[in-house]
Design an enzyme around this catalytic site. Structure first.
Site, PDB file in Angstrom:
ATOM      1  N   LYS A   1     -15.474 -11.708 -19.220  1.00  0.00           N
ATOM      2  CA  LYS A   1     -15.569 -10.352 -18.685  1.00  0.00           C
ATOM      3  C   LYS A   1     -16.546  -9.555 -19.546  1.00  0.00           C
ATOM      4  O   LYS A   1     -16.271  -9.269 -20.708  1.00  0.00           O
ATOM      5  CB  LYS A   1     -14.205  -9.647 -18.723  1.00  0.00           C
ATOM      6  CG  LYS A   1     -14.234  -8.357 -17.916  1.00  0.00           C
ATOM      7  CD  LYS A   1     -13.228  -7.321 -18.369  1.00  0.00           C
ATOM      8  CE  LYS A   1     -13.735  -6.415 -19.446  1.00  0.00           C
ATOM      9  NZ  LYS A   1     -14.838  -5.509 -19.061  1.00  0.00           N
TER      10      LYS A   1
ATOM     11  N   GLU B   1     -14.571 -10.032 -33.511  1.00  0.00           N
ATOM     12  CA  GLU B   1     -15.766  -9.518 -34.207  1.00  0.00           C
ATOM     13  C   GLU B   1     -15.823  -8.034 -33.910  1.00  0.00           C
ATOM     14  O   GLU B   1     -16.065  -7.635 -32.773  1.00  0.00           O
ATOM     15  CB  GLU B   1     -17.038 -10.179 -33.654  1.00  0.00           C
ATOM     16  CG  GLU B   1     -17.108 -11.677 -33.818  1.00  0.00           C
ATOM     17  CD  GLU B   1     -17.572 -12.109 -35.196  1.00  0.00           C
ATOM     18  OE1 GLU B   1     -17.738 -11.261 -36.083  1.00  0.00           O
ATOM     19  OE2 GLU B   1     -17.742 -13.321 -35.382  1.00  0.00           O
TER      20      GLU B   1
ATOM     21  N   CYS C   1     -23.849  -3.682 -34.094  1.00  0.00           N
ATOM     22  CA  CYS C   1     -22.701  -3.732 -34.995  1.00  0.00           C
ATOM     23  C   CYS C   1     -23.170  -3.853 -36.438  1.00  0.00           C
ATOM     24  O   CYS C   1     -22.470  -3.470 -37.360  1.00  0.00           O
ATOM     25  CB  CYS C   1     -21.799  -4.893 -34.628  1.00  0.00           C
ATOM     26  SG  CYS C   1     -22.742  -6.383 -34.371  1.00  0.00           S
TER      27      CYS C   1
ATOM     28  N   GLU D   1     -17.603   4.538 -38.001  1.00  0.00           N
ATOM     29  CA  GLU D   1     -18.705   3.952 -37.242  1.00  0.00           C
ATOM     30  C   GLU D   1     -19.142   4.941 -36.159  1.00  0.00           C
ATOM     31  O   GLU D   1     -18.323   5.399 -35.368  1.00  0.00           O
ATOM     32  CB  GLU D   1     -18.242   2.649 -36.587  1.00  0.00           C
ATOM     33  CG  GLU D   1     -19.360   1.947 -35.860  1.00  0.00           C
ATOM     34  CD  GLU D   1     -18.921   0.631 -35.248  1.00  0.00           C
ATOM     35  OE1 GLU D   1     -17.895   0.619 -34.555  1.00  0.00           O
ATOM     36  OE2 GLU D   1     -19.618  -0.377 -35.471  1.00  0.00           O
TER      37      GLU D   1
HETATM   38  P1  NAP Z   1     -14.996  -1.783 -26.713  1.00  0.00           P
HETATM   39  O1  NAP Z   1     -14.726  -0.495 -26.072  1.00  0.00           O
HETATM   40  O2  NAP Z   1     -13.989  -2.329 -27.653  1.00  0.00           O
HETATM   41  O3  NAP Z   1     -15.242  -2.801 -25.517  1.00  0.00           O
HETATM   42  C1  NAP Z   1     -15.551  -4.157 -25.716  1.00  0.00           C
HETATM   43  C2  NAP Z   1     -15.043  -4.963 -24.541  1.00  0.00           C
HETATM   44  O4  NAP Z   1     -13.617  -4.913 -24.497  1.00  0.00           O
HETATM   45  C3  NAP Z   1     -15.517  -4.453 -23.186  1.00  0.00           C
HETATM   46  O5  NAP Z   1     -15.744  -5.562 -22.331  1.00  0.00           O
HETATM   47  C4  NAP Z   1     -14.320  -3.653 -22.710  1.00  0.00           C
HETATM   48  O6  NAP Z   1     -14.263  -3.505 -21.316  1.00  0.00           O
HETATM   49  C5  NAP Z   1     -13.174  -4.492 -23.219  1.00  0.00           C
HETATM   50  N1  NAP Z   1     -11.892  -3.783 -23.376  1.00  0.00           N
HETATM   51  C6  NAP Z   1     -11.664  -2.453 -23.478  1.00  0.00           C
HETATM   52  N2  NAP Z   1     -10.342  -2.223 -23.616  1.00  0.00           N
HETATM   53  C7  NAP Z   1      -9.704  -3.420 -23.604  1.00  0.00           C
HETATM   54  C8  NAP Z   1      -8.339  -3.847 -23.712  1.00  0.00           C
HETATM   55  N3  NAP Z   1      -7.349  -2.972 -23.875  1.00  0.00           N
HETATM   56  N4  NAP Z   1      -8.068  -5.157 -23.660  1.00  0.00           N
HETATM   57  C9  NAP Z   1      -9.063  -6.065 -23.521  1.00  0.00           C
HETATM   58  N5  NAP Z   1     -10.367  -5.731 -23.403  1.00  0.00           N
HETATM   59  C10 NAP Z   1     -10.694  -4.424 -23.451  1.00  0.00           C
HETATM   60  O7  NAP Z   1     -16.371  -1.786 -27.508  1.00  0.00           O
HETATM   61  P2  NAP Z   1     -17.798  -1.326 -26.955  1.00  0.00           P
HETATM   62  O8  NAP Z   1     -17.808   0.150 -26.967  1.00  0.00           O
HETATM   63  O9  NAP Z   1     -18.143  -2.035 -25.703  1.00  0.00           O
HETATM   64  O10 NAP Z   1     -18.756  -1.925 -28.082  1.00  0.00           O
HETATM   65  C11 NAP Z   1     -19.024  -1.259 -29.252  1.00  0.00           C
HETATM   66  C12 NAP Z   1     -18.197  -1.795 -30.397  1.00  0.00           C
HETATM   67  O11 NAP Z   1     -18.388  -3.188 -30.525  1.00  0.00           O
HETATM   68  C13 NAP Z   1     -18.572  -1.243 -31.728  1.00  0.00           C
HETATM   69  O12 NAP Z   1     -17.421  -0.918 -32.466  1.00  0.00           O
HETATM   70  C14 NAP Z   1     -19.327  -2.366 -32.409  1.00  0.00           C
HETATM   71  O13 NAP Z   1     -19.314  -2.346 -33.800  1.00  0.00           O
HETATM   72  C15 NAP Z   1     -18.627  -3.534 -31.871  1.00  0.00           C
HETATM   73  N6  NAP Z   1     -19.483  -4.723 -31.937  1.00  0.00           N
HETATM   74  C16 NAP Z   1     -19.191  -5.653 -32.875  1.00  0.00           C
HETATM   75  C17 NAP Z   1     -19.968  -6.787 -32.997  1.00  0.00           C
HETATM   76  C18 NAP Z   1     -19.646  -7.826 -34.030  1.00  0.00           C
HETATM   77  O14 NAP Z   1     -20.055  -8.954 -33.870  1.00  0.00           O
HETATM   78  N7  NAP Z   1     -18.915  -7.517 -35.079  1.00  0.00           N
HETATM   79  C19 NAP Z   1     -21.055  -6.986 -32.126  1.00  0.00           C
HETATM   80  C20 NAP Z   1     -21.327  -5.998 -31.179  1.00  0.00           C
HETATM   81  C21 NAP Z   1     -20.513  -4.879 -31.090  1.00  0.00           C
HETATM   82  P3  NAP Z   1     -14.834  -2.156 -20.614  1.00  0.00           P
HETATM   83  O15 NAP Z   1     -16.292  -2.157 -20.853  1.00  0.00           O
HETATM   84  O16 NAP Z   1     -14.459  -2.335 -19.197  1.00  0.00           O
HETATM   85  O17 NAP Z   1     -14.129  -1.007 -21.277  1.00  0.00           O
END
Ligand code: NAP
Ligand code: MG
Length: 496
Positions: free
Chosen positions: A175, A250, A284, A386
């Site tokens: 997803k 991650e 990230c 962040e």
């Molecule tokens: P996010 O809000 O956590 O969303 C990530 C994914 O999780 C999306 O596909 C989201 O779907 C889904 N999701 C949301 N709520 C969920 C739940 N309760 N259960 C299961 N899945 C759920 O993060 P983002 O805003 O997309 O990305 C930014 C974040 O990612 C930042 O904190 C960044 O640091 C982190 N990041 C980390 C890395 C690494 O490798 N460490 C790499 C890239 C990004 P929806 O889009 O439908 O909400």
């Protein structure tokens, strides 16, 4: 008319049973509709798990080198479609075309690596303590994996997860983030056209809160690989903790670049600019703190501000643009709210940017100025949390020890960097920085796909996706003993 994208379940492109869709628009120009996508229901993701489960036994029993052969074909198809998908990625996510080409290249490299890895899949052979007995370790596939991805690397991150997961013999349901579903759909097209059997790969779009959450608990899901925010990651760890399901997380970062007084300042400036404002700060591993040694602060900052102000911001499809928009209105608002927090903090001083860009073509999307705060202290919120946008905090320190202490003083530990020409300082920093990745004389961004990637503390739960370590995440280790002595031999018994 924009394309209507469907879910990919059991080898077929199908509509959601909910009959609902959502729109995905270009964050540089919201009049550009990238496509409409299925707003999936729990029934849809359940159907995807059923298809993945049905495909598992045959895929598990396919020899790993044969599974890896598909990856050669996938790599070539990614190469053929690199420019087309890079353009689509810039439209759906906003980052500049040079970076989306890089994102595609990361996917190609990850496919090449997977193709080779399928012929290795190393176990270990060790001597037994008894005569006429063999002992070795193999890696076995696990079953259906649930892959959840963020929006900032719309091809690279889905490939990091999908390729090792299926090369090791698992089947998957993926997803993508709701902000970037189109690129993952293209990846599915490519995997399908490479001949991967029906049901091995399944793709559903929809809300993470609803379908994401639902599958975490599904009994047929054997593992979850998640890249995203620490908040959602902690939630997944809490739920999977109850069933002891494997999960690889991650999560967030608050990465810093140390600039020692003996550094090559020109190099450190190049690194800071690219690390902080590349991908509009939405990596990230983005540099969100510069920890500079006093003595070079004034010279470094003056030049950094000059260069940040000169960055060309705009639609990333224009080859001359250096920084694109933020991915969404919500992200733009978050960045603005952190600028407000920074302005309210005691002594922090805004020295560059600080505003959403609303003139001319920028009015069509979610643009923000490259922003720099000086005189930031370690306890301030802009130094701790962040932001995930083009906002950089400058902290000044007296010594290397203080620089490392400040760098380590957040809950995160993903990437880090030190610019110095003194090998003693570099070696001490490598040992004492609490982070999964440390660069010497390079920016905090720029991981290579064949090395382990991940972080310490609240950045993750100890796994490393990327590199050979990903192949351990997606497999179950089995220790095998073969006794060919023809009699009962008792280990752990003192036979002497
Ligand atoms: P996010 O809000 O956590 O969303 C990530 C994914 O999780 C999306 O596909 C989201 O779907 C889904 N999701 C949301 N709520 C969920 C739940 N309760 N259960 C299961 N899945 C759920 O993060 P983002 O805003 O997309 O990305 C930014 C974040 O990612 C930042 O904190 C960044 O640091 C982190 N990041 C980390 C890395 C690494 O490798 N460490 C790499 C890239 C990004 P929806 O889009 O439908 O909400
Ligand atoms: Mg979008």
């Amino acid at each position: 008319m924009a394309e209507e994208y469907k879910n990919f379940i059991g080898g077929e492109w199908v509509k959601s049973k909910s009959n609902k869709t959502f729109e995905n628009r270009n964050p540089a120009d919201t009049s550009d509709l990238v496509g409409t996508f299925q707003l999936s229901s729990r029934d849809d993701v359940d159907a995807a798990v059923t298809a993945a489960q049905a495909a598992f036994p045959n895929w598990r029993d396919t020899p790993a080198p044969e599974r890896a052969d598909y990856m050669y074909r996938v790599a070539n198809k990614l190469r053929e479609r690199k420019e087309e998908i890079a353009k689509l990625m810039t439209r759906e996510m906003g980052k500049v075309i040079a970076e989306t080409r890089g994102d595609m290249q990361e996917g190609i490299d990850t496919a090449d690596f997977a193709a080779g890895e399928g012929r290795r899949m190393h176990g270990q052979t060790v001597p037994s303590e008894l005569r006429n007995k063999a002992a070795y370790v193999i890696h076995r596939p696990m079953g259906v994996w649930w892959l959840i991805t963020p929006w900032n690397f719309p091809i690279a991150i889905p490939t990091w997860k999908t390729f090792p997961a299926i090369t090791t013999g698992n089947t998957i349901v993926i997803k993508p983030a709701t902000d970037t579903p189109a690129c993952t759909a293209k990846l599915m097209e490519i995997l399908d056209s490479a001949g991967i059997p029906k049901g091995v790969i399944n793709y559903v779009t929809g809300s993470g809160r609803i379908v994401g959450e639902h599958l975490i608990n599904h009994p047929d899901i054997k593992g979850i690989s998640f890249t995203g925010s620490s908040e959602v990651g902690k939630r997944i760890a809490e739920v999977t903790g109850k069933t002891l399901k494997r999960c690889s997380l991650e999560l967030g970062g608050k990465n810093a670049q140390i600039v020692m007084a003996d550094a090559n300042l020109e190099l450190a400036l190049d690194g800071a600019l690219w690390g902080a404002f590349g991908t509009t700060g939405q990596r990230c591993t983005a540099t969100s703190r510069i920890i500079v040694q006093e003595g070079v602060h004034d010279e470094f900052l003056a030049e950094l501000v000059k260069r940040a102000k000169a960055l060309k911001v705009g639609n990333g499809l224009d080859e001359s643009v250096e920084m694109g928009p933020l991915v969404s209105k919500a992200q733009q608002e978050t960045v603005a709210s952190y600028v407000k927090i920074g302005l309210e903090e005691d002594k922090a001083e805004l020295v560059c940017g600080g505003h959403a860009l609303t003139d001319g073509d920028c009015a069509k999307g979610f643009f923000f100025e490259p922003t720099i705060f000086d005189k930031v202290t370690p306890d301030m919120r802009i130094a701790q949390e962040e932001i995930f946008g083009p906002v950089l905090s400058i902290l000044t320190v007296k010594s290397l020890d203080e620089a490392i202490e400040v760098l380590n003083g957040t809950v995160y530990g993903l990437s880090s960097s030190i610019y110095t020409q003194d090998v003693n300082s570099a070696m001490r920093a490598i040992e004492r920085i609490e982070a999964g990745i440390t660069y010497v004389n390079g920016p905090t961004i720029g991981a290579e796909c064949h090395l382990p990637f991940g972080g310490v503390k609240e950045t993750g739960n100890g796994h490393r996706e990327g590199g050979w370590t990903a192949y351990e995440i997606f497999t179950e280790m089995k220790t095998v003993y073969i006794d060919y002595s023809g009699k009962l031999q008792r280990a752990q018994i003192d036979n002497k």
